[in-house]
Design a protein around this motif. Structure first.
Motif, PDB file in Angstrom:
ATOM      1  N   LYS A  84       5.774  12.303  -2.913  1.00 43.37           N
ATOM      2  CA  LYS A  84       6.104  10.980  -3.422  1.00 43.37           C
ATOM      3  C   LYS A  84       5.739   9.946  -2.360  1.00 43.37           C
ATOM      4  O   LYS A  84       6.213  10.008  -1.233  1.00 43.37           O
ATOM      5  CB  LYS A  84       7.594  10.883  -3.762  1.00 43.37           C
ATOM      6  N   LEU A  85       4.891   8.985  -2.731  1.00 45.32           N
ATOM      7  CA  LEU A  85       4.408   7.989  -1.785  1.00 45.32           C
ATOM      8  C   LEU A  85       5.454   6.913  -1.531  1.00 45.32           C
ATOM      9  O   LEU A  85       6.194   6.524  -2.422  1.00 45.32           O
ATOM     10  CB  LEU A  85       3.131   7.329  -2.308  1.00 45.32           C
ATOM     11  N   PRO A 106      -0.357   3.478  -5.918  1.00 41.43           N
ATOM     12  CA  PRO A 106       0.890   2.713  -6.080  1.00 41.43           C
ATOM     13  C   PRO A 106       2.047   3.312  -5.284  1.00 41.43           C
ATOM     14  O   PRO A 106       2.173   4.538  -5.158  1.00 41.43           O
ATOM     15  CB  PRO A 106       1.167   2.811  -7.591  1.00 41.43           C
ATOM     16  N   VAL A 107       2.879   2.446  -4.744  1.00 38.09           N
ATOM     17  CA  VAL A 107       4.088   2.879  -4.049  1.00 38.09           C
ATOM     18  C   VAL A 107       5.018   3.568  -5.042  1.00 38.09           C
ATOM     19  O   VAL A 107       5.227   3.093  -6.156  1.00 38.09           O
ATOM     20  CB  VAL A 107       4.795   1.666  -3.407  1.00 38.09           C
ATOM     21  N   GLY A 108       5.557   4.722  -4.651  1.00 38.41           N
ATOM     22  CA  GLY A 108       6.472   5.470  -5.508  1.00 38.41           C
ATOM     23  C   GLY A 108       5.799   6.507  -6.391  1.00 38.41           C
ATOM     24  O   GLY A 108       6.480   7.295  -7.048  1.00 38.41           O
ATOM     25  N   LYS A 109       4.473   6.535  -6.385  1.00 38.00           N
ATOM     26  CA  LYS A 109       3.760   7.489  -7.238  1.00 38.00           C
ATOM     27  C   LYS A 109       3.910   8.911  -6.694  1.00 38.00           C
ATOM     28  O   LYS A 109       3.884   9.135  -5.483  1.00 38.00           O
ATOM     29  CB  LYS A 109       2.278   7.113  -7.306  1.00 38.00           C
ATOM     30  N   ILE A 110       4.056   9.882  -7.589  1.00 36.64           N
ATOM     31  CA  ILE A 110       4.099  11.295  -7.208  1.00 36.64           C
ATOM     32  C   ILE A 110       2.699  11.880  -7.398  1.00 36.64           C
ATOM     33  O   ILE A 110       2.137  11.813  -8.495  1.00 36.64           O
ATOM     34  CB  ILE A 110       5.133  12.071  -8.053  1.00 36.64           C
ATOM     35  N   VAL A 111       2.156  12.432  -6.328  1.00 34.46           N
ATOM     36  CA  VAL A 111       0.753  12.861  -6.320  1.00 34.46           C
ATOM     37  C   VAL A 111       0.653  14.340  -5.976  1.00 34.46           C
ATOM     38  O   VAL A 111       1.392  14.853  -5.119  1.00 34.46           O
ATOM     39  CB  VAL A 111      -0.045  12.047  -5.277  1.00 34.46           C
ATOM     40  N   ARG A 130       0.818  -1.210   0.000  1.00 33.43           N
ATOM     41  CA  ARG A 130       0.000   0.000   0.000  1.00 33.43           C
ATOM     42  C   ARG A 130       0.852   1.260   0.000  1.00 33.43           C
ATOM     43  O   ARG A 130       1.943   1.298   0.560  1.00 33.43           O
ATOM     44  CB  ARG A 130      -0.922  -0.001   1.220  1.00 33.43           C
ATOM     45  N   GLY A 131       0.288   2.324  -0.603  1.00 32.38           N
ATOM     46  CA  GLY A 131       0.956   3.612  -0.594  1.00 32.38           C
ATOM     47  C   GLY A 131       0.877   4.263   0.776  1.00 32.38           C
ATOM     48  O   GLY A 131      -0.016   3.974   1.571  1.00 32.38           O
ATOM     49  N   SER A 132       1.833   5.160   1.048  1.00 30.58           N
ATOM     50  CA  SER A 132       1.879   5.836   2.346  1.00 30.58           C
ATOM     51  C   SER A 132       2.321   7.276   2.187  1.00 30.58           C
ATOM     52  O   SER A 132       3.246   7.580   1.420  1.00 30.58           O
ATOM     53  CB  SER A 132       2.842   5.113   3.284  1.00 30.58           C
TER      54      SER A 132
END
Length: 498
Positions: free
Chosen positions: A369-370, A348-353, A278-280
Motif C-alpha cells: 500500500k503506497l 496515487p497515494v493509498g493505492k494497493i499495488v 506523489r506515491g511512495s
C-alpha cells in the motif's frame, strides 16, 4: 588494387540496397517527411504564448565604488575618477533595488479557465508574471502550482471575454525515435517561432532531477523556448521543451522535452491541490549491477535492489525485505532502478499495488500500500568524513578478523558507543579499512556495520569467516554485503574475495 577493392565494396553495398529497396520504399511511403507544416502550424500558433516575468532584487551591499582607486595628484582624467567615485554616488546607489526580467514560453490547455503550462524555472521567484498572446494582447497571470522535481508550472489568466485557443496533450509513450515533431516558442524573445525536427532519442537522463525521462529532439530549441510545446504531426502536445545542450548558448540540435505522459499527472495535481502528491514505497533502492546479479544468482542485471526501509506509517510495505530485487511494479517491468521512483511517484497515494520481486532466487508477488512521498526521501546524504587507511588503535585484537581489506570486530557496547551506532543495528563493526583495498575502493568506512553477507545474517567475526569460506568453496568471486551506517541507513556493496 585499392581502387578495385573500393569499387567492389561499393558494388556489394549496391546489391544489399537493391535487395532491400522494396521494403525500404514501403517504410518511406508510410512515414514520409511532411512536405509542409504550414497548415498544422497555423492552427497551433495562437495557443502558444510568451511568458514575461520580473523580479525585484534589493541591493544590500556597497559596490566597489566605495573604495576609490588611488590616483596621483595631477594624473590624467583625475577629475573623472573623483566624480565617479564620489560619496554622493555611493549614497544614491547603496541599497538600491533593481528589476530582473526574463522571457520564456508556454501554451494554453484550457481556454475557458485560462490555464497555461510552462516550466517552473521560467517563473521561479517571479514577482510579476505576464502572458503575451500572438495578437499582441497581454494578461497578468497567477501561479496555481509548481513542481521543481519535474520543472513544471501551471498558470491561470482571466480571459476577460477574450477567446483563447487551447491545445491538448497526446500520447508520448507511443512516439518513436525518428518521428517528426514541431516546436513552437519564444527563442530570444522572438515570439511565434516554428521549428521542425525528429525525435532523436527517448528516456534521456540528463541529471536535471530525480524523474528524468526526457524526449530528445533535433528541432531547434534555444533560450526562450523553455515551457513551449513539442507537437507531433497530429497537432498534439507530446512534450514540454525544457533544456538544451549547447556550448555556445544557441541550438546545436540537442534539445530535451518533458514527456506529456509524465506532465499530465503532475499538472492534474497542481490544478487540484496546488502541489504534487506523489506515491511512495518508503524504501531505499540501489541499481542491480552485474556483480550484484552474480552474487544473488539473478538471470539478468535488471531491477531495483531494496536496500532498506524508511519509517512511514502511511505505507504498508511489510512484505518487502532488504535484499529483494523488484522486477515489476503493477504492470510496469522494472529494468533499471532509475525507473522505479518515477513510476511509483506517478501512482496515487493509498493505492494497493502488486509488486513482483526476486528473493533467494525465487519470484514472488507481494502487495504494497503506497503512502505519500516526503521530499526528504529524495535526498541522499553523504559524508566527507573519510576514515580510510590506517588502523584503529583502540580496536581489540582479540575477537577480530581481517577480511577484504577490513578489520571486523564483534559489536560490543563500547564500540557501539564509540561509533555512535544505533541500538537497533546488529552485525559486525568495521574498526579499520586498509588503504587501496577492495573495501576502500567501495568507500566502506570505519564505524559502519556489516549486517549480512549474501543475505545471511552475521553477528560475529566467526560468522563472517564462515560465510566467506562457503562462498569460496562454491567458486564465488564476489561477496554481497549489506552495510549499515551509524544512522541505520542500509546499502549493498559487492566486494571481490581475496
Amino acid at each position: 588494387m585499392v581502387l578495385k577493392r573500393f569499387m567492389l565494396a561499393a558494388a556489394l553495398c549496391s546489391v544489399v540496397s537493391f535487395s532491400q529497396s522494396e521494403s525500404f520504399a514501403e517504410v518511406a511511403l508510410e512515414h514520409k517527411a511532411p512536405e509542409s507544416v504550414a497548415n498544422l502550424a497555423s492552427g497551433l500558433l495562437d495557443a502558444v504564448v510568451n511568458i514575461s516575468t520580473s523580479q525585484t532584487i534589493k541591493g544590500t551591499e556597497q559596490t566597489d565604488k566605495t573604495t576609490p582607486p588611488k590616483v596621483e595628484e595631477g594624473a590624467p582624467f583625475q577629475e573623472y575618477f573623483n566624480d565617479f567615485f564620489s560619496s554622493k554616488n555611493d549614497k544614491n546607489e547603496l541599497n538600491q533595488s533593481r528589476k530582473v526580467q526574463s522571457l520564456g514560453s508556454g501554451f494554453v490547455i484550457d481556454a475557458e479557465k485560462g490555464l497555461i503550462v510552462t516550466n517552473n524555472h521560467v517563473i521561479a521567484d517571479a514577482d510579476d508574471i505576464e502572458v503575451n498572446f500572438t495578437d499582441g494582447s497581454k494578461l497578468k497571470a497567477k501561479l496555481l502550482g509548481k513542481d521543481s522535481k519535474t520543472d513544471l508550472a501551471l498558470l491561470q489568466v482571466d480571459p476577460k471575454g477574450k477567446k483563447l485557443t487551447a491545445v491538448s496533450f497526446g500520447d508520448s509513450e507511443s512516439a518513436r525515435i525518428g518521428d517528426w515533431v514541431m516546436a513552437i516558442g519564444n527563442p530570444f524573445g522572438l515570439g511565434g517561432t516554428v521549428t521542425v525536427g525528429i525525435i532523436s532519442a527517448r528516456n534521456r537522463d540528463i541529471s536535471a532531477g530525480p524523474y528524468d525521462d526526457f524526449i530528445q529532439t533535433d528541432a531547434a530549441i534555444n533560450r526562450g523556448n523553455s515551457g513551449g510545446p513539442l507537437f507531433d504531426m497530429n497537432g498534439k502536445v507530446i512534450g514540454i521543451n525544457t533544456a538544451i545542450i549547447s556550448p555556445s548558448g544557441g541550438s546545436i540540435g540537442i534539445g530535451f522535452a518533458i514527456p506529456s505522459d509524465m506532465a499530465t499527472g503532475v499538472l492534474d495535481q497542481l490544478k487540484q491541490f496546488g502541489e504534487t502528491r506523489r506515491g511512495s514505497l518508503a524504501i531505499r533502492i540501489q541499481p542491480v549491477s552485474q556483480e550484484v546479479a552474480d552474487s544473488l544468482k539473478l538471470p539478468k542485471a535488471e531491477g531495483a535492489l531494496v536496500a532498506g526501509k524508511i519509517d512511514d506509517k502511511t505505507v504498508d510495505n511489510a512484505q518487502l525485505k532488504d535484499g529483494d530485487v523488484i522486477t515489476r511494479f503493477g504492470t510496469h517491468a522494472i529494468k533499471d532502478a532509475r525507473e522505479l521512483p518515477r513510476i511509483v511517484a506517478e501512482s496515487p497515494v493509498g493505492k494497493i499495488v502488486d509488486v513482483t520481486i526476486l528473493r533467494n532466487g525465487e519470484e514472488k508477488t507481494v502487495k504494497v500500500k503506497l503512502g505519500r512521498l516526503k521530499e526528504k526521501e529524495l535526498e541522499t546524504e553523504t559524508s566527507d568524513d573519510d576514515e580510510h587507511g590506517g588502523e584503529d588503535k583502540k580496536a581489540e585484537a582479540s575477537d577480530s578478523i581481517h577480511a577484504m581489506g577490513m578489520t571486523l570486530s564483534a559489536l560490543s557496547d563500547e564500540l557501539r558507543k564509540r561509533f555512535h551506532i544505533k541500538p537497533d543495528i546488529n552485525g559486525v563493526v568495521v574498526t579499520a579499512v586498509t588503504a587501496n583495498s577492495a573495501a576502500d575502493e567501495k568507500r566502506i568506512r570505519t564505524g559502519e556495520v556489516i549486517v549480512d553477507i549474501n543475505q545471511q545474517a552475521v553477528k560475529t567475526p566467526e560468522d563472517v569467516a564462515k560465510q566467506l569460506e562457503l562462498l569460496r568453496a562454491n567458486g564465488r568471486k564476489n561477496a554481497l554485503l549489506m552495510v549499515a551506517g551509524e544512522d541505520g541507513e542500509l546499502r549493498f556493496v559487492t566486494l571481490r574475495l581475496e
